[in-house]
Write an enzyme that holds these catalytic residues in place. Sequence first.
Site, short mmCIF file in Angstrom:
data_model
loop_
_atom_site.label_atom_id
_atom_site.label_comp_id
_atom_site.label_asym_id
_atom_site.label_seq_id
_atom_site.Cartn_x
_atom_site.Cartn_y
_atom_site.Cartn_z
N ILE A 48 44.41 43.20 49.63
CA ILE A 48 45.10 42.03 50.17
C ILE A 48 46.14 42.45 51.20
O ILE A 48 46.26 41.83 52.26
CB ILE A 48 45.74 41.21 49.03
CG1 ILE A 48 44.66 40.63 48.13
CG2 ILE A 48 46.61 40.09 49.61
CD1 ILE A 48 43.65 39.73 48.84
N SER A 61 46.20 32.12 43.38
CA SER A 61 45.09 33.06 43.46
C SER A 61 44.08 32.58 44.49
O SER A 61 44.12 31.43 44.93
CB SER A 61 44.39 33.19 42.10
OG SER A 61 43.71 31.98 41.79
N CYS A 62 43.15 33.45 44.85
CA CYS A 62 42.12 33.06 45.80
C CYS A 62 41.28 31.91 45.25
O CYS A 62 40.92 30.98 45.99
CB CYS A 62 41.23 34.25 46.16
SG CYS A 62 40.40 35.01 44.74
N THR A 63 40.97 31.95 43.95
CA THR A 63 40.13 30.90 43.37
C THR A 63 40.89 29.59 43.21
O THR A 63 40.31 28.51 43.38
CB THR A 63 39.56 31.36 42.02
OG1 THR A 63 40.60 31.90 41.20
CG2 THR A 63 38.49 32.42 42.23
N ARG A 75 32.01 38.58 37.15
CA ARG A 75 32.00 39.45 38.34
C ARG A 75 30.56 39.87 38.62
O ARG A 75 29.82 40.21 37.69
CB ARG A 75 32.88 40.67 38.11
CG ARG A 75 34.33 40.37 37.75
CD ARG A 75 35.23 40.31 38.94
NE ARG A 75 36.62 40.06 38.54
CZ ARG A 75 37.49 41.01 38.20
NH1 ARG A 75 37.10 42.29 38.20
NH2 ARG A 75 38.73 40.71 37.87
N ASN A 78 37.28 35.76 49.23
CA ASN A 78 38.41 35.91 48.33
C ASN A 78 39.48 36.86 48.86
O ASN A 78 40.60 36.87 48.35
CB ASN A 78 37.95 36.39 46.95
CG ASN A 78 36.91 37.48 47.00
OD1 ASN A 78 35.72 37.20 47.17
ND2 ASN A 78 37.34 38.73 46.87
#
Length: 338
Positions: free
Chosen positions: A12, A153-155, A235, A317
Amino acid sequence: MIRVAINGYGRIGRSILRALYESGKRQQIQIVAINELAKPEAIVHLTQYDTTHGRFQPRVKLVDDQMLIGDDVIKILHEPDPAKLPWREMDIDIVYEATGAILDRNSCEAHIHAGAKQVLISHPSSADVDGTIVYGVNQDLLRAEHTVVSNASCTTNCIVPVIDVLDKHFGVKSGAITTIHSAMNDQQVIDAYHDDLRRTRAAGQSIIPVDTKLARGIERILPHMKDKFEAISVRVPTINVTAIDLSVTLDKTVDIATVNQVLELAANGRFNGILGYTDEPLVSCDFNHDPRSSIVDGTQTRVSAGQLVKLLLWCDNEWGFANRMLDTSLAMIAAKQS
Protein backbone atom coordinates in the site's frame (compact mmCIF):
# COMPACT_ATOMS: atom_id res chain seq x y z
CA MET A 1 1.16 22.01 -0.49
CA ILE A 2 0.46 19.16 1.95
CA ARG A 3 3.63 17.62 3.36
CA VAL A 4 3.22 13.91 4.04
CA ALA A 5 5.31 10.98 5.23
CA ILE A 6 4.72 7.28 4.63
CA ASN A 7 5.33 4.97 7.59
CA GLY A 8 5.63 1.45 6.21
CA TYR A 9 6.53 1.12 2.54
CA GLY A 10 4.95 -2.18 1.53
CA ARG A 11 2.27 -2.87 -1.07
CA ILE A 12 0.00 0.00 0.00
CA GLY A 13 2.79 2.45 0.82
CA ARG A 14 4.36 2.04 -2.62
CA SER A 15 0.97 2.18 -4.33
CA ILE A 16 0.22 5.47 -2.57
CA LEU A 17 3.45 7.01 -3.84
CA ARG A 18 2.94 5.80 -7.40
CA ALA A 19 -0.74 6.79 -7.41
CA LEU A 20 0.21 10.29 -6.28
CA TYR A 21 2.27 10.82 -9.42
CA GLU A 22 -0.21 9.13 -11.77
CA SER A 23 -3.34 10.80 -10.38
CA GLY A 24 -2.24 14.39 -10.90
CA LYS A 25 -2.42 15.12 -7.17
CA ARG A 26 1.33 15.78 -6.94
CA GLN A 27 0.53 19.50 -7.21
CA GLN A 28 -1.35 19.22 -3.91
CA ILE A 29 0.61 16.60 -1.98
CA GLN A 30 4.36 16.25 -1.47
CA ILE A 31 5.87 13.07 -0.02
CA VAL A 32 8.72 14.30 2.16
CA ALA A 33 9.84 11.08 3.85
CA ILE A 34 9.45 7.32 3.89
CA ASN A 35 10.11 5.34 7.05
CA GLU A 36 10.85 1.71 6.19
CA LEU A 37 13.23 -0.80 7.76
CA ALA A 38 14.17 -2.42 4.43
CA LYS A 39 17.42 -1.55 2.68
CA PRO A 40 17.37 1.68 0.63
CA GLU A 41 18.39 -0.22 -2.51
CA ALA A 42 15.34 -2.46 -2.19
CA ILE A 43 13.06 0.51 -1.49
CA VAL A 44 14.17 2.28 -4.67
CA HIS A 45 14.13 -0.89 -6.78
CA LEU A 46 10.58 -1.83 -5.76
CA THR A 47 9.42 1.72 -6.40
CA GLN A 48 10.76 1.58 -9.96
CA TYR A 49 9.73 -2.01 -10.78
CA ASP A 50 6.52 -3.72 -9.72
CA THR A 51 5.24 -7.13 -10.80
CA THR A 52 1.60 -6.10 -10.42
CA HIS A 53 1.53 -2.50 -11.61
CA GLY A 54 4.46 -2.45 -14.01
CA ARG A 55 7.35 -0.05 -14.32
CA PHE A 56 7.07 3.37 -12.68
CA GLN A 57 7.61 5.88 -15.49
CA PRO A 58 9.51 8.60 -13.59
CA ARG A 59 13.16 7.69 -13.12
CA VAL A 60 13.95 6.78 -9.51
CA LYS A 61 17.45 7.15 -8.07
CA LEU A 62 19.10 6.56 -4.72
CA VAL A 63 21.53 9.25 -3.56
CA ASP A 64 22.89 8.71 -0.05
CA ASP A 65 19.79 8.30 2.14
CA GLN A 66 17.43 10.00 -0.28
CA MET A 67 15.20 8.72 -3.06
CA LEU A 68 15.01 11.07 -6.03
CA ILE A 69 11.94 11.04 -8.29
CA GLY A 70 12.59 13.64 -10.96
CA ASP A 71 13.25 16.82 -9.01
CA ASP A 72 11.55 15.50 -5.87
CA VAL A 73 13.73 14.49 -2.94
CA ILE A 74 12.33 11.98 -0.45
CA LYS A 75 14.19 11.22 2.77
CA ILE A 76 14.51 7.51 3.60
CA LEU A 77 14.37 6.73 7.32
CA HIS A 78 14.83 3.45 9.19
CA GLU A 79 13.37 4.18 12.62
CA PRO A 80 11.38 1.38 14.33
CA ASP A 81 9.98 3.70 17.03
CA PRO A 82 7.44 6.19 15.59
CA ALA A 83 7.90 8.49 18.59
CA LYS A 84 11.51 9.10 17.48
CA LEU A 85 10.71 10.10 13.91
CA PRO A 86 11.66 13.67 12.89
CA TRP A 87 8.18 14.78 11.86
CA ARG A 88 8.39 18.11 13.70
CA GLU A 89 11.62 19.09 11.97
CA MET A 90 10.18 18.01 8.62
CA ASP A 91 6.92 19.91 9.20
CA ILE A 92 4.78 16.86 8.37
CA ASP A 93 1.07 17.54 7.95
CA ILE A 94 -0.12 13.93 7.58
CA VAL A 95 1.48 10.55 8.14
CA TYR A 96 0.16 7.71 6.00
CA GLU A 97 0.39 4.91 8.57
CA ALA A 98 0.81 1.90 6.28
CA THR A 99 2.69 -0.64 8.39
CA GLY A 100 -0.46 -2.65 9.09
CA ALA A 101 0.74 -2.95 12.68
CA ILE A 102 -0.22 0.44 14.19
CA LEU A 103 -4.00 0.38 14.31
CA ASP A 104 -5.22 2.15 17.46
CA ARG A 105 -5.27 5.74 18.61
CA ASN A 106 -2.68 5.36 21.33
CA SER A 107 -0.11 3.86 18.96
CA CYS A 108 -0.81 6.43 16.26
CA GLU A 109 -0.39 9.30 18.68
CA ALA A 110 3.33 8.52 18.70
CA HIS A 111 3.36 10.22 15.29
CA ILE A 112 1.52 13.21 16.76
CA HIS A 113 3.97 13.46 19.67
CA ALA A 114 6.79 13.32 17.11
CA GLY A 115 5.36 16.41 15.44
CA ALA A 116 2.95 15.22 12.73
CA LYS A 117 -0.35 17.08 12.68
CA GLN A 118 -2.56 14.18 11.57
CA VAL A 119 -2.41 10.43 10.89
CA LEU A 120 -4.34 8.47 8.26
CA ILE A 121 -4.31 4.70 8.83
CA SER A 122 -4.39 2.46 5.76
CA HIS A 123 -6.29 -0.25 7.59
CA PRO A 124 -9.41 -0.77 9.70
CA SER A 125 -8.66 0.50 13.17
CA SER A 126 -9.90 0.37 16.72
CA ALA A 127 -13.04 2.31 17.59
CA ASP A 128 -11.15 5.03 19.49
CA VAL A 129 -9.93 6.87 16.38
CA ASP A 130 -11.60 10.14 15.41
CA GLY A 131 -13.29 8.64 12.38
CA THR A 132 -13.37 5.83 9.83
CA ILE A 133 -13.85 7.20 6.34
CA VAL A 134 -15.06 5.62 3.12
CA TYR A 135 -14.40 8.41 0.67
CA GLY A 136 -17.49 9.26 -1.35
CA VAL A 137 -19.82 8.21 1.46
CA ASN A 138 -18.95 9.90 4.76
CA GLN A 139 -15.93 12.19 4.35
CA ASP A 140 -18.23 15.08 5.31
CA LEU A 141 -17.95 13.84 8.92
CA LEU A 142 -14.31 14.98 9.08
CA ARG A 143 -13.67 17.87 11.47
CA ALA A 144 -10.77 20.24 12.06
CA GLU A 145 -9.98 18.67 15.42
CA HIS A 146 -9.62 15.14 14.02
CA THR A 147 -6.03 13.93 14.29
CA VAL A 148 -6.23 10.13 13.85
CA VAL A 149 -8.42 8.76 11.07
CA SER A 150 -8.81 5.33 9.46
CA ASN A 151 -9.34 4.85 5.72
CA ALA A 152 -11.19 1.56 6.45
CA SER A 153 -10.28 -1.41 4.21
CA CYS A 154 -10.21 -2.00 0.48
CA THR A 155 -13.27 -4.26 0.72
CA THR A 156 -15.20 -1.78 2.89
CA ASN A 157 -14.45 0.92 0.32
CA CYS A 158 -15.64 -1.46 -2.39
CA ILE A 159 -18.94 -2.51 -0.87
CA VAL A 160 -20.22 0.45 1.17
CA PRO A 161 -20.94 2.80 -1.78
CA VAL A 162 -23.05 0.05 -3.38
CA ILE A 163 -24.97 -0.70 -0.18
CA ASP A 164 -25.51 3.03 0.30
CA VAL A 165 -27.03 3.38 -3.18
CA LEU A 166 -29.24 0.31 -2.80
CA ASP A 167 -30.45 1.40 0.63
CA LYS A 168 -31.33 4.92 -0.48
CA HIS A 169 -33.31 3.67 -3.49
CA PHE A 170 -34.84 0.40 -2.35
CA GLY A 171 -34.16 -0.09 1.37
CA VAL A 172 -31.86 -2.88 2.54
CA LYS A 173 -33.21 -5.42 5.03
CA SER A 174 -30.18 -7.68 5.31
CA GLY A 175 -27.24 -9.04 3.38
CA ALA A 176 -24.57 -11.71 3.06
CA ILE A 177 -21.13 -11.20 1.55
CA THR A 178 -18.38 -13.41 0.20
CA THR A 179 -15.09 -11.67 -0.50
CA ILE A 180 -12.92 -13.41 -3.10
CA HIS A 181 -9.60 -11.77 -2.34
CA SER A 182 -6.21 -12.10 -4.00
CA ALA A 183 -3.40 -13.64 -1.99
CA MET A 184 -1.55 -11.36 0.43
CA ASN A 185 1.90 -11.21 1.95
CA ASP A 186 0.72 -12.69 5.25
CA GLN A 187 0.40 -16.03 3.40
CA GLN A 188 3.05 -18.59 2.57
CA VAL A 189 4.67 -19.32 -0.80
CA ILE A 190 5.09 -22.94 0.33
CA ASP A 191 3.76 -24.57 3.49
CA ALA A 192 5.23 -22.88 6.56
CA TYR A 193 4.23 -22.02 10.12
CA HIS A 194 1.56 -19.41 10.87
CA ASP A 195 -0.76 -18.81 13.82
CA ASP A 196 -3.72 -19.31 11.46
CA LEU A 197 -3.48 -22.96 10.42
CA ARG A 198 -5.12 -22.28 7.06
CA ARG A 199 -2.46 -19.70 6.33
CA THR A 200 0.25 -22.29 6.88
CA ARG A 201 -0.63 -23.59 3.41
CA ALA A 202 0.85 -22.53 0.07
CA ALA A 203 -1.03 -19.50 -1.26
CA GLY A 204 -0.62 -20.50 -4.90
CA GLN A 205 -2.20 -23.93 -4.52
CA SER A 206 -5.45 -23.43 -2.62
CA ILE A 207 -8.52 -21.32 -2.07
CA ILE A 208 -8.03 -20.40 1.57
CA PRO A 209 -10.78 -19.20 3.94
CA VAL A 210 -9.68 -16.37 6.24
CA ASP A 211 -11.39 -14.36 8.95
CA THR A 212 -12.94 -11.03 8.00
CA LYS A 213 -14.50 -8.18 9.96
CA LEU A 214 -16.08 -6.65 6.86
CA ALA A 215 -19.60 -6.80 8.29
CA ARG A 216 -18.49 -4.79 11.31
CA GLY A 217 -16.72 -2.35 9.01
CA ILE A 218 -19.98 -1.71 7.18
CA GLU A 219 -21.70 -0.94 10.49
CA ARG A 220 -19.06 1.62 11.39
CA ILE A 221 -19.74 3.59 8.19
CA LEU A 222 -23.49 2.94 8.03
CA PRO A 223 -24.59 2.56 11.69
CA HIS A 224 -28.21 1.84 10.74
CA MET A 225 -26.95 -1.39 9.12
CA LYS A 226 -25.93 -2.84 12.49
CA ASP A 227 -26.55 -6.61 12.64
CA LYS A 228 -27.92 -6.66 9.08
CA PHE A 229 -24.84 -8.13 7.37
CA GLU A 230 -22.56 -11.13 7.72
CA ALA A 231 -19.45 -11.85 5.67
CA ILE A 232 -16.93 -14.55 4.87
CA SER A 233 -13.71 -14.25 2.92
CA VAL A 234 -11.52 -16.55 0.86
CA ARG A 235 -8.07 -15.90 -0.61
CA VAL A 236 -7.43 -17.14 -4.14
CA PRO A 237 -4.18 -17.75 -6.09
CA THR A 238 -4.00 -14.40 -7.89
CA ILE A 239 -1.72 -11.50 -6.97
CA ASN A 240 -4.19 -8.63 -7.26
CA VAL A 241 -7.85 -7.63 -7.78
CA THR A 242 -10.70 -8.72 -5.54
CA ALA A 243 -14.27 -9.77 -6.30
CA ILE A 244 -17.14 -9.41 -3.86
CA ASP A 245 -20.29 -11.51 -4.07
CA LEU A 246 -22.99 -9.38 -2.42
CA SER A 247 -26.49 -10.68 -1.71
CA VAL A 248 -29.07 -8.31 -0.24
CA THR A 249 -32.74 -8.54 0.60
CA LEU A 250 -34.53 -5.30 -0.28
CA ASP A 251 -37.68 -3.64 1.05
CA LYS A 252 -38.96 -2.95 -2.47
CA THR A 253 -39.62 -5.30 -5.36
CA VAL A 254 -37.13 -4.82 -8.20
CA ASP A 255 -35.87 -6.40 -11.39
CA ILE A 256 -32.39 -6.71 -12.88
CA ALA A 257 -32.77 -3.74 -15.22
CA THR A 258 -33.92 -1.43 -12.42
CA VAL A 259 -31.06 -2.37 -10.10
CA ASN A 260 -28.45 -1.97 -12.83
CA GLN A 261 -29.88 1.36 -13.95
CA VAL A 262 -29.75 2.80 -10.43
CA LEU A 263 -26.16 1.64 -9.92
CA GLU A 264 -25.02 2.90 -13.32
CA LEU A 265 -26.59 6.30 -12.68
CA ALA A 266 -24.83 6.49 -9.30
CA ALA A 267 -21.52 5.58 -10.95
CA ASN A 268 -21.95 8.40 -13.45
CA GLY A 269 -23.26 10.86 -10.88
CA ARG A 270 -22.67 11.16 -7.15
CA PHE A 271 -20.03 8.40 -7.08
CA ASN A 272 -18.24 9.33 -10.30
CA GLY A 273 -14.60 8.26 -9.97
CA ILE A 274 -15.41 6.13 -6.92
CA LEU A 275 -17.96 3.64 -8.25
CA GLY A 276 -17.90 2.12 -11.72
CA TYR A 277 -20.31 0.07 -13.80
CA THR A 278 -19.60 -2.30 -16.66
CA ASP A 279 -21.64 -4.66 -18.81
CA GLU A 280 -18.62 -6.02 -20.68
CA PRO A 281 -17.55 -9.67 -20.28
CA LEU A 282 -14.45 -8.89 -18.19
CA VAL A 283 -12.27 -10.93 -15.83
CA SER A 284 -10.29 -9.96 -12.76
CA CYS A 285 -7.06 -8.90 -14.48
CA ASP A 286 -9.03 -6.33 -16.50
CA PHE A 287 -9.48 -4.33 -13.29
CA ASN A 288 -5.80 -4.29 -12.36
CA HIS A 289 -4.63 -0.69 -11.80
CA ASP A 290 -8.21 0.64 -11.74
CA PRO A 291 -8.34 3.71 -9.46
CA ARG A 292 -12.01 3.32 -8.54
CA SER A 293 -13.12 1.79 -5.24
CA SER A 294 -15.69 -0.52 -6.79
CA ILE A 295 -16.94 -1.61 -10.20
CA VAL A 296 -20.37 -3.26 -10.53
CA ASP A 297 -20.45 -6.10 -13.06
CA GLY A 298 -23.93 -5.64 -14.51
CA THR A 299 -23.74 -8.91 -16.44
CA GLN A 300 -23.81 -10.83 -13.16
CA THR A 301 -26.75 -9.09 -11.46
CA ARG A 302 -29.47 -11.53 -10.44
CA VAL A 303 -32.86 -11.06 -8.76
CA SER A 304 -34.82 -13.82 -7.02
CA ALA A 305 -38.46 -13.43 -5.99
CA GLY A 306 -38.28 -9.68 -6.60
CA GLN A 307 -36.41 -8.74 -3.43
CA LEU A 308 -33.31 -10.95 -3.16
CA VAL A 309 -30.55 -9.33 -5.23
CA LYS A 310 -27.12 -10.78 -5.97
CA LEU A 311 -24.32 -8.55 -7.30
CA LEU A 312 -20.72 -9.05 -8.35
CA LEU A 313 -18.34 -6.20 -7.53
CA TRP A 314 -14.70 -5.81 -8.59
CA CYS A 315 -11.90 -3.73 -7.12
CA ASP A 316 -8.15 -3.39 -7.38
CA ASN A 317 -7.53 -3.92 -3.69
CA GLU A 318 -4.19 -2.08 -3.89
CA TRP A 319 -4.56 0.70 -6.44
CA GLY A 320 -8.14 1.73 -5.73
CA PHE A 321 -7.45 1.89 -1.99
CA ALA A 322 -4.23 3.87 -2.49
CA ASN A 323 -6.15 6.46 -4.49
CA ARG A 324 -8.70 6.75 -1.70
CA MET A 325 -5.87 7.36 0.78
CA LEU A 326 -4.94 10.40 -1.29
CA ASP A 327 -8.56 11.58 -1.50
CA THR A 328 -9.19 11.16 2.21
CA SER A 329 -6.01 12.99 3.18
CA LEU A 330 -7.04 15.94 1.02
CA ALA A 331 -10.45 15.89 2.70
CA MET A 332 -8.77 15.87 6.13
CA ILE A 333 -6.76 18.96 5.25
CA ALA A 334 -9.84 20.69 3.83
CA ALA A 335 -11.73 20.00 7.07
CA LYS A 336 -8.81 21.30 9.13
CA GLN A 337 -8.72 24.53 7.15
CA SER A 338 -12.48 25.13 7.21
